[in-house]
Motif scaffolding. Structure first.
Motif, PDB file in Angstrom:
ATOM      1  N   GLU A  79       0.829  -1.199   0.000  1.00 55.04           N
ATOM      2  CA  GLU A  79       0.000   0.000   0.000  1.00 55.04           C
ATOM      3  C   GLU A  79       0.869   1.257   0.000  1.00 55.04           C
ATOM      4  O   GLU A  79       0.573   2.237  -0.682  1.00 55.04           O
ATOM      5  CB  GLU A  79      -0.925   0.006   1.230  1.00 55.04           C
ATOM      6  CG  GLU A  79      -1.915  -1.142   1.268  1.00 55.04           C
ATOM      7  CD  GLU A  79      -1.323  -2.482   1.724  1.00 55.04           C
ATOM      8  OE1 GLU A  79      -1.960  -3.519   1.483  1.00 55.04           O
ATOM      9  OE2 GLU A  79      -0.217  -2.486   2.308  1.00 55.04           O
ATOM     10  N   HIS A  80       1.951   1.210   0.766  1.00 56.57           N
ATOM     11  CA  HIS A  80       2.879   2.337   0.853  1.00 56.57           C
ATOM     12  C   HIS A  80       3.579   2.554  -0.491  1.00 56.57           C
ATOM     13  O   HIS A  80       3.737   3.696  -0.937  1.00 56.57           O
ATOM     14  CB  HIS A  80       3.899   2.042   1.957  1.00 56.57           C
ATOM     15  CG  HIS A  80       4.605   3.246   2.472  1.00 56.57           C
ATOM     16  ND1 HIS A  80       5.120   3.306   3.731  1.00 56.57           N
ATOM     17  CD2 HIS A  80       4.917   4.434   1.899  1.00 56.57           C
ATOM     18  CE1 HIS A  80       5.707   4.470   3.915  1.00 56.57           C
ATOM     19  NE2 HIS A  80       5.591   5.177   2.810  1.00 56.57           N
ATOM     20  N   GLU A  83       1.276   4.313  -2.866  1.00 61.69           N
ATOM     21  CA  GLU A  83       1.190   5.737  -2.550  1.00 61.69           C
ATOM     22  C   GLU A  83       2.429   6.488  -3.035  1.00 61.69           C
ATOM     23  O   GLU A  83       2.323   7.581  -3.577  1.00 61.69           O
ATOM     24  CB  GLU A  83       0.992   5.951  -1.040  1.00 61.69           C
ATOM     25  CG  GLU A  83      -0.388   5.568  -0.551  1.00 61.69           C
ATOM     26  CD  GLU A  83      -1.501   6.306  -1.280  1.00 61.69           C
ATOM     27  OE1 GLU A  83      -1.415   7.538  -1.454  1.00 61.69           O
ATOM     28  OE2 GLU A  83      -2.478   5.655  -1.687  1.00 61.69           O
ATOM     29  N   ARG A  86       2.253   7.025  -6.712  1.00 59.23           N
ATOM     30  CA  ARG A  86       1.378   8.154  -7.048  1.00 59.23           C
ATOM     31  C   ARG A  86       2.085   9.478  -6.791  1.00 59.23           C
ATOM     32  O   ARG A  86       1.983  10.399  -7.598  1.00 59.23           O
ATOM     33  CB  ARG A  86       0.084   8.079  -6.220  1.00 59.23           C
ATOM     34  CG  ARG A  86      -0.812   6.954  -6.655  1.00 59.23           C
ATOM     35  CD  ARG A  86      -2.114   6.961  -5.874  1.00 59.23           C
ATOM     36  NE  ARG A  86      -2.914   5.809  -6.219  1.00 59.23           N
ATOM     37  CZ  ARG A  86      -3.555   5.050  -5.352  1.00 59.23           C
ATOM     38  NH1 ARG A  86      -3.521   5.336  -4.073  1.00 59.23           N
ATOM     39  NH2 ARG A  86      -4.248   4.019  -5.752  1.00 59.23           N
ATOM     40  N   LEU A  87       2.826   9.568  -5.678  1.00 60.04           N
ATOM     41  CA  LEU A  87       3.567  10.781  -5.359  1.00 60.04           C
ATOM     42  C   LEU A  87       4.613  11.056  -6.441  1.00 60.04           C
ATOM     43  O   LEU A  87       4.776  12.176  -6.900  1.00 60.04           O
ATOM     44  CB  LEU A  87       4.244  10.637  -3.993  1.00 60.04           C
ATOM     45  CG  LEU A  87       5.172  11.783  -3.586  1.00 60.04           C
ATOM     46  CD1 LEU A  87       4.381  13.066  -3.381  1.00 60.04           C
ATOM     47  CD2 LEU A  87       5.951  11.429  -2.323  1.00 60.04           C
TER      48      LEU A  87
END
Length: 91
Positions: A79-80, A83, A86-87
């Motif tokens: 999950e990290h 993210e 996406r960043l």
């Protein structure tokens, strides 16, 4: 010199990282086994390699790298990683 707000969200995607996979049985992690190295390179390369894995098996992978508080921990969960991907796209 950058201001404090930009340095707080800065991630060094060129940092050394390792993509690891947990041995699995029935698409579930085997807690009795240790994860093994799939690839090694930059955090950027490991995120790219992770994102190329089938979505249904991503939970078997993790990325290990030097912590970069507050956004990057030394072991990144699937999950990290998503993210951070996406960043990275946003930056």
């Amino acid at each position: 010199m950058g201001d404090a707000s930009s340095s707080a969200t800065k991630v060094d995607f060129s940092a050394l990282a390792v993509l690891q996979k947990w041995p699995s049985l029935g698409n579930q992690r085997r807690p009795d086994r240790e994860p093994y190295q799939v690839s090694e390179g930059t955090l950027d390369a490991c995120i790219t390699a992770f994102m190329q894995k089938p979505a249904l098996s991503r939970h078997l992978y993790e990325i290990r790298t030097a912590a970069q508080p507050p956004l990057v921990t030394d072991i990144l969960s699937p999950e990290h990683v998503i993210e951070l991907s996406r960043l990275r796209e946003f930056l």
